[in-house]
Design an enzyme around this catalytic site. Structure first.
Site, PDB file in Angstrom:
ATOM      1  N   PRO A   2       0.835  -1.212   0.000  1.00 56.68           N
ATOM      2  CG  PRO A   2      -0.537  -1.452   1.855  1.00 56.68           C
ATOM      3  CD  PRO A   2       0.671  -2.007   1.201  1.00 56.68           C
ATOM      4  CD  GLU A   3       4.110   2.796  -3.607  1.00 62.91           C
ATOM      5  OE1 GLU A   3       4.363   4.003  -3.788  1.00 62.91           O
ATOM      6  OE2 GLU A   3       4.702   1.884  -4.191  1.00 62.91           O
TER       7      GLU A   3
END
Ligand SMILES: [Zn+2]
Length: 271
Positions: A2-3
């Protein structure tokens, strides 16, 4: 992994479900995350009302008035909104049960994420203290990037991925922003001109904003399908397109390693 856009999409999905809601109960099935979940975590949260959910870098900060829940999705974490009676599966480590019979369930196979309680109103936790500016804020622009990079003999790609410089520019978005700005990722940060720093800062903002928009538009489907606030990948121009033709000039996209991470770029379009 997840960014920033995925974390922001998660925040946007959570907010309308939890804002103003009281936490009835917290169930911890496994405390061994990146930092152990404190023993008093359940007790501190029960009865709290969530006023707002903020994001700082890739941390979500759930404002409960008397303190904040700090959560991080690590390498493989997700937060899902489910009906409280939904049976927990393997890797479902934490449930935050709300008074509207919804549960926010934290799922994380690799357990590099975090779930902590920060007491009080001050956000001076060591995890937050040294973070650079938010890329989508006005604190981050070409002038800032130019000033911060003078004298730096590190590659521009690694420079913009350094969280002390600017938060939340992950590997995918660094490659994409450098392509958009036409900058060779191998260049020393300290040699990029002011005009090109302006272009790069704008490209970073645009790349992240596009990804958030893409995630936001599919948010309703995620939540309605199975409660999953899923991850998405925006339409990549270079990332993961090793040996494929560049969409602009037709040259082969190249892949190299920089700081143990893969970088994708077009040697014709990026100078
Ligand atoms: Zn090209």
């Amino acid at each position: 992994m997840p960014e920033l856009p995925e974390v922001e999409t998660t925040r946007l999905g959570l907010l309308p479900k939890v804002k103003g809601r009281r936490i009835d109960e917290v169930i911890v099935r496994n405390r061994r995350l990146r930092w152990p979940i404190p023993r008093n975590f359940e007790k501190m949260l029960a009865g709290q009302t969530v006023g707002d959910v903020h994001r700082r870098g890739k941390y979500l900060l759930w404002d409960c008035g008397t303190g904040f829940v700090l959560s991080h999705l690590g390498m493989s974490g997700s937060l899902r909104i489910l009906q409280a009676e939904t049976a927990a599966l393997v890797h479902d480590h934490v449930d935050i049960v709300f008074d509207n019979s919804l549960v926010v369930r934290y799922h994380d196979p690799r357990r590099f994420g975090a779930m902590l309680w920060l007491a009080g109103r001050e956000l001076d936790h060591p995890l937050l203290d040294k973070l650079g500016p938010e890329p989508l804020s006005s604190d981050f622009d070409g002038n800032y990037l130019h000033a911060a990079s003078r004298g730096r003999r590190t590659s521009i790609k690694e420079f913009i991925m350094n969280g002390h410089v600017v938060v939340g520019v992950g590997n995918i978005y660094a490659s994409e922003a450098l392509f958009m700005a036409g900058i060779d990722p191998r260049r020393y940060a300290g040699t990029i001109s002011r005009a090109r720093c302006n272009k790069l800062a704008e490209s970073i903002k645009q790349t992240l904003a596009n990804a958030i928009r893409a995630g936001g538009s599919s948010l309703r489907d995620y939540v309605q399908a199975d409660g999953e606030l899923g991850y998405f990948q925006s339409e990549a121009q270079v990332y993961g397109r090793d040996e494929m033709p560049c969409n602009v000039c037709g040259s082969h996209v190249r892949s190299i390693r920089q700081g143990q991470r893969s970088t994708y770029f077009c040697a014709t379009c990026q100078k």
